[in-house]
Design a protein around this motif. Structure first.
Motif, PDB file in Angstrom:
ATOM      1  N   ARG A   1       0.836  -1.198   0.000  1.00  0.00           N
ATOM      2  CA  ARG A   1       0.000   0.000   0.000  1.00  0.00           C
ATOM      3  C   ARG A   1       0.876   1.255   0.000  1.00  0.00           C
ATOM      4  NH1 ARG A   1      -5.429   0.988   2.595  1.00  0.00           N
ATOM      5  NH2 ARG A   1      -5.602   3.243   2.948  1.00  0.00           N
ATOM      6  N   GLU A   2       0.586   2.151  -0.922  1.00  0.00           N
ATOM      7  CA  GLU A   2       1.355   3.388  -1.052  1.00  0.00           C
ATOM      8  C   GLU A   2       0.884   4.397  -0.004  1.00  0.00           C
ATOM      9  OE1 GLU A   2       4.375   5.537  -2.451  1.00  0.00           O
ATOM     10  OE2 GLU A   2       3.819   3.754  -3.596  1.00  0.00           O
ATOM     11  N   LEU A   3       1.762   4.695   0.939  1.00  0.00           N
ATOM     12  CA  LEU A   3       1.471   5.643   2.005  1.00  0.00           C
ATOM     13  C   LEU A   3       2.631   6.631   2.119  1.00  0.00           C
ATOM     14  CD1 LEU A   3       0.084   3.161   4.686  1.00  0.00           C
ATOM     15  CD2 LEU A   3      -1.244   4.926   3.507  1.00  0.00           C
ATOM     16  N   PRO A   4       2.382   7.829   2.615  1.00  0.00           N
ATOM     17  CA  PRO A   4       3.466   8.815   2.716  1.00  0.00           C
ATOM     18  C   PRO A   4       4.506   8.416   3.748  1.00  0.00           C
ATOM     19  CG  PRO A   4       1.473   9.636   3.763  1.00  0.00           C
ATOM     20  CD  PRO A   4       1.084   8.374   3.050  1.00  0.00           C
ATOM     21  N   VAL A   5       5.708   8.938   3.581  1.00  0.00           N
ATOM     22  CA  VAL A   5       6.797   8.623   4.498  1.00  0.00           C
ATOM     23  C   VAL A   5       6.490   9.104   5.903  1.00  0.00           C
ATOM     24  CG1 VAL A   5       8.085  10.748   4.022  1.00  0.00           C
ATOM     25  CG2 VAL A   5       9.311   8.674   4.729  1.00  0.00           C
ATOM     26  N   ASP A   6       5.655  10.150   6.027  1.00  0.00           N
ATOM     27  CA  ASP A   6       5.291  10.664   7.346  1.00  0.00           C
ATOM     28  C   ASP A   6       3.935  10.159   7.812  1.00  0.00           C
ATOM     29  OD1 ASP A   6       3.756  12.038   5.538  1.00  0.00           O
ATOM     30  OD2 ASP A   6       4.143  14.039   6.372  1.00  0.00           O
ATOM     31  N   ASP A   7       3.523   8.996   7.298  1.00  0.00           N
ATOM     32  CA  ASP A   7       2.277   8.375   7.752  1.00  0.00           C
ATOM     33  C   ASP A   7       2.226   8.344   9.280  1.00  0.00           C
ATOM     34  OD1 ASP A   7      -0.123   6.438   7.334  1.00  0.00           O
ATOM     35  OD2 ASP A   7       1.243   5.334   8.643  1.00  0.00           O
ATOM     36  N   LYS A   8       1.118   8.770   9.836  1.00  0.00           N
ATOM     37  CA  LYS A   8       1.016   8.940  11.288  1.00  0.00           C
ATOM     38  C   LYS A   8       1.254   7.633  12.035  1.00  0.00           C
ATOM     39  CE  LYS A   8      -1.979  10.947  14.846  1.00  0.00           C
ATOM     40  NZ  LYS A   8      -3.265  11.651  15.111  1.00  0.00           N
ATOM     41  N   ASP A   9       0.675   6.529  11.553  1.00  0.00           N
ATOM     42  CA  ASP A   9       0.875   5.247  12.235  1.00  0.00           C
ATOM     43  C   ASP A   9       2.331   4.820  12.170  1.00  0.00           C
ATOM     44  OD1 ASP A   9      -1.736   4.770  13.138  1.00  0.00           O
ATOM     45  OD2 ASP A   9      -2.343   3.980  11.192  1.00  0.00           O
TER      46      ASP A   9
ATOM     47  N   MET B   1      -6.845  -5.818  -6.997  1.00  0.00           N
ATOM     48  CA  MET B   1      -6.704  -7.019  -6.191  1.00  0.00           C
ATOM     49  C   MET B   1      -7.046  -6.767  -4.727  1.00  0.00           C
ATOM     50  SD  MET B   1      -6.060  -9.319  -8.348  1.00  0.00           S
ATOM     51  CE  MET B   1      -5.665 -10.680  -7.257  1.00  0.00           C
ATOM     52  N   VAL B   2      -6.762  -5.577  -4.230  1.00  0.00           N
ATOM     53  CA  VAL B   2      -7.168  -5.244  -2.863  1.00  0.00           C
ATOM     54  C   VAL B   2      -8.697  -5.287  -2.748  1.00  0.00           C
ATOM     55  CG1 VAL B   2      -7.233  -3.418  -1.120  1.00  0.00           C
ATOM     56  CG2 VAL B   2      -5.106  -3.908  -2.329  1.00  0.00           C
TER      57      VAL B   2
ATOM     58  N   MET C   1     -11.124  -4.249  10.852  1.00  0.00           N
ATOM     59  CA  MET C   1      -9.723  -4.600  11.089  1.00  0.00           C
ATOM     60  C   MET C   1      -8.895  -4.556   9.814  1.00  0.00           C
ATOM     61  SD  MET C   1     -10.543  -7.718  13.747  1.00  0.00           S
ATOM     62  CE  MET C   1     -12.109  -8.105  12.942  1.00  0.00           C
ATOM     63  N   CYS C   2      -9.528  -4.110   8.715  1.00  0.00           N
ATOM     64  CA  CYS C   2      -8.838  -4.032   7.424  1.00  0.00           C
ATOM     65  C   CYS C   2      -9.092  -2.677   6.771  1.00  0.00           C
ATOM     66  CB  CYS C   2      -9.298  -5.170   6.513  1.00  0.00           C
ATOM     67  SG  CYS C   2      -8.855  -6.819   7.104  1.00  0.00           S
ATOM     68  N   GLN C   3      -9.026  -1.623   7.573  1.00  0.00           N
ATOM     69  CA  GLN C   3      -9.176  -0.270   7.051  1.00  0.00           C
ATOM     70  C   GLN C   3      -7.906   0.215   6.360  1.00  0.00           C
ATOM     71  OE1 GLN C   3     -12.224   1.659   7.285  1.00  0.00           O
ATOM     72  NE2 GLN C   3     -12.791  -0.483   7.617  1.00  0.00           N
ATOM     73  N   LYS C   4      -6.791  -0.293   6.782  1.00  0.00           N
ATOM     74  CA  LYS C   4      -5.479   0.084   6.244  1.00  0.00           C
ATOM     75  C   LYS C   4      -4.656  -1.191   6.121  1.00  0.00           C
ATOM     76  CE  LYS C   4      -2.277   3.877   7.372  1.00  0.00           C
ATOM     77  NZ  LYS C   4      -1.963   4.871   8.428  1.00  0.00           N
ATOM     78  N   PRO C   5      -5.148  -2.130   5.328  1.00  0.00           N
ATOM     79  CA  PRO C   5      -4.584  -3.480   5.351  1.00  0.00           C
ATOM     80  C   PRO C   5      -3.163  -3.552   4.827  1.00  0.00           C
ATOM     81  CG  PRO C   5      -6.098  -3.251   3.522  1.00  0.00           C
ATOM     82  CD  PRO C   5      -6.226  -1.999   4.337  1.00  0.00           C
TER      83      PRO C   5
ATOM     84  N   PHE D   1      -0.500 -10.952  -1.108  1.00  0.00           N
ATOM     85  CA  PHE D   1      -0.656 -11.450   0.255  1.00  0.00           C
ATOM     86  C   PHE D   1      -1.496 -10.445   1.049  1.00  0.00           C
ATOM     87  CE2 PHE D   1       3.440 -12.822  -1.433  1.00  0.00           C
ATOM     88  CZ  PHE D   1       3.396 -14.193  -1.238  1.00  0.00           C
ATOM     89  N   PHE D   2      -2.648 -10.888   1.502  1.00  0.00           N
ATOM     90  CA  PHE D   2      -3.600  -9.973   2.151  1.00  0.00           C
ATOM     91  C   PHE D   2      -3.517 -10.130   3.666  1.00  0.00           C
ATOM     92  CE2 PHE D   2      -7.336  -7.780   3.344  1.00  0.00           C
ATOM     93  CZ  PHE D   2      -7.763  -7.018   2.268  1.00  0.00           C
ATOM     94  N   GLY D   3      -3.083  -9.063   4.316  1.00  0.00           N
ATOM     95  CA  GLY D   3      -3.040  -9.027   5.777  1.00  0.00           C
ATOM     96  C   GLY D   3      -3.946  -7.926   6.306  1.00  0.00           C
ATOM     97  N   PRO D   4      -4.271  -7.947   7.586  1.00  0.00           N
ATOM     98  CA  PRO D   4      -5.134  -6.922   8.178  1.00  0.00           C
ATOM     99  C   PRO D   4      -4.330  -5.666   8.503  1.00  0.00           C
ATOM    100  CG  PRO D   4      -4.489  -8.473   9.861  1.00  0.00           C
ATOM    101  CD  PRO D   4      -3.859  -8.948   8.570  1.00  0.00           C
ATOM    102  N   ASP D   5      -4.928  -4.752   9.226  1.00  0.00           N
ATOM    103  CA  ASP D   5      -4.228  -3.556   9.683  1.00  0.00           C
ATOM    104  C   ASP D   5      -3.034  -3.946  10.557  1.00  0.00           C
ATOM    105  OD1 ASP D   5      -6.284  -2.222   8.433  1.00  0.00           O
ATOM    106  OD2 ASP D   5      -7.305  -1.651  10.286  1.00  0.00           O
ATOM    107  N   PHE D   6      -2.024  -3.102  10.574  1.00  0.00           N
ATOM    108  CA  PHE D   6      -0.811  -3.379  11.352  1.00  0.00           C
ATOM    109  C   PHE D   6      -1.143  -3.689  12.803  1.00  0.00           C
ATOM    110  CE2 PHE D   6       2.965  -2.539  13.806  1.00  0.00           C
ATOM    111  CZ  PHE D   6       4.024  -2.882  12.988  1.00  0.00           C
ATOM    112  N   PHE D   7      -2.053  -2.917  13.393  1.00  0.00           N
ATOM    113  CA  PHE D   7      -2.324  -3.055  14.821  1.00  0.00           C
ATOM    114  C   PHE D   7      -3.518  -3.966  15.129  1.00  0.00           C
ATOM    115  CE2 PHE D   7      -0.117   1.049  14.403  1.00  0.00           C
ATOM    116  CZ  PHE D   7       0.966   0.788  15.219  1.00  0.00           C
ATOM    117  N   ALA D   8      -4.010  -4.696  14.134  1.00  0.00           N
ATOM    118  CA  ALA D   8      -5.101  -5.642  14.377  1.00  0.00           C
ATOM    119  C   ALA D   8      -4.636  -6.735  15.337  1.00  0.00           C
ATOM    120  CB  ALA D   8      -5.567  -6.260  13.069  1.00  0.00           C
ATOM    121  N   GLU D   9      -5.452  -7.020  16.334  1.00  0.00           N
ATOM    122  CA  GLU D   9      -5.133  -8.099  17.269  1.00  0.00           C
ATOM    123  C   GLU D   9      -5.704  -9.402  16.733  1.00  0.00           C
ATOM    124  OE1 GLU D   9      -5.564  -9.309  22.026  1.00  0.00           O
ATOM    125  OE2 GLU D   9      -6.750  -7.656  21.187  1.00  0.00           O
TER     126      GLU D   9
END
Length: 323
Positions: free
Chosen positions: A106-114, A147-148, A172-176, A275-283
């Motif tokens: 996923r293309e996100l900025p270098v200063d992505d808050k998470d 594909m996403v 849990m897949c808002q930012k997968p 390869f489909f994974g959930p959000d980084f912080f998904a438990e």
């Protein structure tokens, strides 16, 4: 014991009634419980788009090693596992895998808050070639994002097959964490060394994988009798397989099945796994309420980082140099 991989028509799920969707979801659930793999047909991803991505893969890998190494994954500015992996970089085979790849996500900025404030180190921008006009537009803007979207629909089918609301996984897949790879395998006509295959025996790490195969065989799936079953390419289908996170999430109801790649086609082989994974912080903890959990809960992103550390040579070198 399975001796073949089931083929499932996804069109009734995409375009049918609630009853059609549940019927397809039940077929998918049965495949996930008993095989861990299935072919998905009529998925609405144009074959012409997939073919164009293969052309872009051929264009990328036909470059000189010097040009490709400008994007070496170990030199990725954001250290987020993006870029080029040369032959033997990955260690799924003991002596290194006989394949090269290009990894993006996923293309996100270098200063992505998470990423900056919460330590989600797998987020951030990709590591794109600057000398291949149209490469990013075809590979990412068209194919990756398509594909996403398909992956989200597959998750809905998983949810229904588990007797959960169809949108159970959505929050849990808002930012997968969805990683796509372009892979190139040179010919391997004879297996001389089990410790050096195109891709050594392994299970996938994320929730599930959507794999496009070129028309050359190579993928093999291990059944519970220790037999390797060929996942022969079927035109205009994806091979879908369960990954380790989904096996944990379903408390072993869904099977993350061991597989490998041996390119015995006698020619170049390409594949495109997503390869489909959930959000980084998904438990990730058992969602099966009437069973004792078999696994401790994990944070998805931290779990994947640990698995990447075990797989990629550059991450092991970096780790060793900092300890």
């Amino acid at each position: 014991m399975f001796t073949q991989i089931p083929l499932i028509d996804f069109a009734p799920f995409l375009h049918g009634t609630d009853e059609d969707q549940q019927r397809v979801a039940d077929q998918i659930g049965n495949a996930c419980r008993n095989v861990g793999f299935f072919y998905l047909s009529n998925h609405d991803v144009p074959a012409s788009l997939t073919e164009r991505v293969y052309k872009e893969a051929e264009r990328f890998f036909s470059q000189s090693i010097e040009e490709k190494m400008k994007l070496y994954i170990g030199s990725c500015p954001c250290e987020n596992n993006r870029g080029y992996t040369p032959m033997f970089e990955e260690k799924l085979s003991l002596k290194g895998d006989l394949k090269e790849g290009f990894d993006l996500a996923r293309e996100l900025p270098v200063d992505d808050k998470d990423r900056v404030e919460r330590g989600a180190t797998l987020y951030g921008p990709n590591f794109w070639p600057e000398n291949l006009p149209g490469f990013r537009e075809c590979v990412y803007d068209e194919y990756y994002l398509t594909m996403v979207s398909l992956g989200h629909r597959v998750l809905e089918a998983f949810a229904l097959s588990l007797h959960l609301p169809f949108d159970y996984f959505k929050s849990m897949c808002q930012k997968p964490m969805v990683t796509m790879r372009l892979l190139h395998y040179p010919p391997q006509p004879v297996v001389l060394d089990e410790d050096q295959l195109g891709c050594g025996a392994h299970t996938d790490y994320e929730c599930f994988t959507l794999l496009s195969q070129s028309n050359h065989s190579g993928l093999q799936v291990l059944n519970n009798q220790g037999q390797w079953i060929d996942a022969t390419p079927i035109p205009n289908t994806f091979v879908v397989n369960i990954g380790d996170l989904m096996q944990r999430w379903t408390n072993d109801q869904f099977k993350s099945t061991t597989h490998r790649v041996i390119n015995t086609s006698g020619t170049e082989r390409y594949s495109i796994p997503v390869f489909f994974g959930p959000d980084f912080f998904a438990e990730i903890k058992s969602l099966i309420k009437d069973q004792k959990p078999k696994y401790e809960s994990v944070i998805a992103g931290k779990y994947l980082i640990g698995r990447f550390d075990d797989t990629y040579q550059y991450r092991q070198t970096t780790s060793s140099s900092t300890t």
